[in-house]
Design an enzyme around this catalytic site. Structure first.
Site, mmCIF file in Angstrom:
data_model
loop_
_atom_site.group_PDB
_atom_site.id
_atom_site.type_symbol
_atom_site.label_atom_id
_atom_site.label_comp_id
_atom_site.label_asym_id
_atom_site.label_seq_id
_atom_site.Cartn_x
_atom_site.Cartn_y
_atom_site.Cartn_z
ATOM 1 N N GLU A 166 0.809 -1.212 0.000
ATOM 2 C CA GLU A 166 0.000 0.000 0.000
ATOM 3 C C GLU A 166 0.849 1.271 0.000
ATOM 4 O OE1 GLU A 166 -3.279 -0.230 2.631
ATOM 5 O OE2 GLU A 166 -3.337 1.938 2.901
ATOM 6 N N ASP A 167 1.895 1.276 0.788
ATOM 7 C CA ASP A 167 2.617 2.527 1.030
ATOM 8 C C ASP A 167 3.990 2.635 0.386
ATOM 9 O OD1 ASP A 167 0.482 3.294 2.532
ATOM 10 O OD2 ASP A 167 1.362 2.746 4.452
#
Ligand code: MN
Length: 749
Positions: free
Chosen positions: A89-90
């Protein structure tokens, strides 16, 4: 090359080793290698990243892994996934990389934990709901996804202070609405309680603190009382040669609050704010159930039990697997004490939930009990098989189907069926067989004939009545509650739907031709955006059904391009200012410094409606919600509906400050109780009519055997005026309580 200072790095490593040690201690032969590799990868991937609080980001995945290992008791795969859960996600890394390095299983769990990307625009229905649906889809394949997600949420809630103030409410509401019930359903009792308490603390800081402080003050007194209560029990159980542990535990702040709300009482009236727990080491060759009852018998030799408070979850465990024997007995000073009797095994299941179940799977009788959870998961899978439902509808269904308490009904042959509360005859018919559902015309409940929409009660004996002539009807969708019935009905309507869509298409083309337009994609985009519909087919269907006014379409294209709506302007302003919000010193406890829109008497600034479910008045803590028509609606912050809106439409809600009004009056409703006497009604109306700027709108009084209860609706300008009246009424002789209530549901505000 690490971007953290050597000191930070030392601390990071030691936190990881501490977590690993917890895992290795209960799994000496565990897969240490994969956990170490996952850590090394995550540490490198998040290198240099920091959380809002300023600490290195990697502390978050390590903490989540710790919860997974220690509080949920999961193994190496789950711990690795927890360490990796924010990588895709990051950071730049992809799911494919994870798969190449850690295999398919870990990659698929991590991908289930990765949020959907996409900007939250206004047209979008609800990204929150979409994400949740995705989470559940992956969960139905592997329940570890949801367990890790709950751990992730728990850590985020524990560190919520460093979030921007505006997001705190949204996250807290979502936690109360979805994650706490989910944790409960999976038997994670401690986590559920902590989630609720944390969410409550941010949702309603004042109420939280007031209960918390009261509990703190009475601390010493409670300990003394517990010692006096437990001494005789200890002596007795020791003399019987039982090996046990006895402790007392404070109930959660949130559960005490709920009780106060439900019973409309103050904290002093709640007697069972602690529970005494007896955990025994079972003796071999005696059934645990027998041992529970032996302890119960020993205790009730000392203290008198309250028969209506006996709960036997040993013979029939709760749907989430909970087992224990609960009883309430009268202790010293005539005070009631709740006692919970459990074996060591039952206690572990109660503390760690689902994971502990698997641990005891080898027990022959534990297999039968597991079926409850299996059944729940099966229902979840069935539910996810319905591709038609949009995310919000899905979330609604999910709440009613999977968190609902269940009822048990019987077929004429004595076969038992478990159904969600609120199920109708038609739901049961579809549950048994699609054919029965399709041709159902009603049923016989306890030998009496009832209609299709009859709501079943636990214990009902039910026979389904059918006719070959019967066909599914659209209005059936209005009362069925199970996902299965809904899905089957929608299947049946699909053919009919196709015809309607075709008709809608012709009508639309006709209208567009007259406007010199075609149904090309820019036109459709405008239409979908205007009606806030996601799919072309849905629009055509509504047109075919004549649910959409063609004049509105005409108007839409003739009119010049409209200005951005009020809420769009408002929220883009928020989106910009959000980044500038400084973390507060003590957020969550200091309302008032959040960004909020201010509602005043000048309705040209904001035109708004007051929600009918809670009827807030100026001075109340409120939230603002913009509905599909962009209408601003104010809800009381304590309203259940408000919590639901924050949880599902967080991007359309915001804080509002509603200051005192001098022009428009609003309706406030109060409930009064007291002793009836001659002239009481007169005195009540005198108190009200003697107050300036307050008008009585309606009164409803019921008397019963010398006492009375009444509901009075008043027109007031703000809470100040309403509180003034409450004070005045409390001074009237014979009146015992006066409390403000929500309008429709009668719940206390
Ligand atoms: Mn996370």
């Amino acid at each position: 090359m690490s971007l953290y200072t050597p000191k930070e790095l030392d601390y990071i490593n030691s936190e990881f080793e501490r977590m690993l040690a917890v895992y290795m201690q209960s799994n000496p032969n565990g897969n240490e290698d994969v956990v170490r590799r996952a850590y090394a990868f995550a540490l490198d991937a998040h290198n240099g990243m920091r959380r809002r609080s300023g600490e290195p980001y990697i502390f978050h995945p390590i903490s989540v892994a710790m919860i997974v290992a220690n509080e949920i008791g999961l193994g190496a795969t789950s711990i690795s996934c927890a360490l990796l859960h924010d990588v895709v996600e990051d950071t730049q890394h992809t799911s494919e990389e994870i798969e190449a390095l850690f295999g398919k299983k870990i990659a698929s769990i991590v991908s289930g934990l990765t949020k959907l990307k996409g900007a939250t625009t206004f047209q979008e229905k609800s990204l929150q709901a979409e994400n949740f649906k995705k989470l559940l889809l992956t969960m139905s394949e592997d329940i570890r996804v949801i367990l890790i997600k709950i751990a992730d949420r728990l850590h985020n809630m524990r560190t919520l202070e460093s979030m921007p103030a505006r997001k705190q409410y949204r996250i807290a509401a979502e936690t109360l609405y979805i994650y706490a019930p989910l944790a409960h359903r999976l038997g994670l009792f401690n986590i559920k309680q902590e989630l609720e308490d944390l969410a409550f603390r941010y949702e309603q800081p004042e109420a939280y603190l007031s209960i918390f402080n009261t509990l703190e003050e009475a601390h010493t007194k409670r300990d003394e009382l517990f010692n006096r209560f437990s001494e005789p029990i200890k002596t007795k159980l020791n003399s019987l040669g039982i090996e046990f542990e006895i402790k007392h535990r404070l109930k959660s702040v949130y559960s005490i609050y709920r009780k106060m709300q439900e019973k409309n009482v103050t904290i002093d009236s709640i007697f069972d704010i602690t529970a005494t727990r007896i955990i025994f080491e079972p003796q071999p060759n005696i059934a645990e159930k027998t041992q529970c009852w032996n302890i119960y018998s020993a205790i009730t030799d000392i203290y008198r039990p309250r028969p209506d408070r006996l709960r036997d979850w040993v013979s029939t465990p709760k749907a989430n697997g909970y087992e224990a024997l609960h009883s309430t007995v009268m202790g010293p000073d005539g005070l009631w004490f709740e006692v919970q009797i459990r074996s060591r095994r039952m206690d572990e299941i109660a503390e760690k939930g689902y994971a502990a179940h698997w641990k005891y799977k080898s027990d022959t009788d534990a297999n039968a009990k597991e079926n409850e959870l299996e059944r729940w998961l099966k229902r979840l899978r069935e539910f996810l098989d319905n591709p038609q439902a949009d995310a919000i509808e899905f979330l609604d269904d999910f709440k009613t189907n999977l968190f609902a308490t269940e009822i048990m009904v019987f077929t004429p042959k004595g076969e038992m069926k478990t159904m969600p509360t609120g199920s109708t005859i038609l739901d049961l018919a579809y549950e048994i067989h699609t054919h029965l559902g399709t041709h159902c015309i009603g049923g016989k409940v306890n030998h009496k004939t009832v209609g299709l929409s009859y709501k079943l009660q636990s214990g009902d004996q039910v026979e389904i009545l059918t006719s070959t002539k019967q066909q599914p009807r659209e209005e059936w969708l209005d009362f069925v509650v199970t996902a299965r019935a809904k899905a089957k009905l929608k299947d049946a309507f699909r053919d009919v739907r196709r015809t309607v869509i075709k008709a809608g298409e012709l009508i639309l083309q006709d209208t567009l031709t007259k406007l010199n337009l075609t149904d090309n994609s820019p036109t459709m985009k405008t239409l979908l955006a205007h009606f806030k519909i996601q799919k072309r087919e849905e629009l055509l269907f509504l047109i075919g059904k004549e649910k959409i006014d063609m004049a509105e379409i005409n108007h839409l294209f003739i009119q010049s391009k409209p200005d951005r709506t009020l809420s769009q302007r408002l929220f883009s302003a928020f989106a910009r200012s959000d980044k500038k919000v400084q973390p507060n010193k003590k957020p969550g406890i200091t309302p008032g410094n959040r960004e909020a829109i201010v509602i005043s008497d000048d309705t040209s600034v904001f035109s708004f409606k007051v929600a009918a479910c809670c009827n807030p008045i100026p001075g109340d803590p409120v939230i603002a919600y913009f509905d599909e028509q962009d209408q601003l609606i104010l809800h009381h912050r304590k309203c259940d509906q408000a919590i639901e809106l924050l949880a599902t439409y967080g991007n359309r809600t915001t804080d509002a400050i509603w200051t005192s009004h001098k022009i428009n009056a609003y309706v406030g409703t109060i409930k009064i109780d007291g002793l009836d006497r001659v002239g009481m009604l007169n005195d009540i109306s005198a108190a009200i009519s003697g107050t300036e700027k307050v008008n009585m709108r309606s009164v409803h009084i019921e008397t019963d055997n010398g006492s009375f209860t009444g509901t009075i609706s008043l027109s007031v300008f703000d809470t100040g005026a309403l509180n003034g009246i409450i004070k005045k009424l409390l001074a009237v002789k014979g009146i015992q309580s006066v409390a403000r209530i929500g309008h429709n549901n009668g719940s206390t505000l």
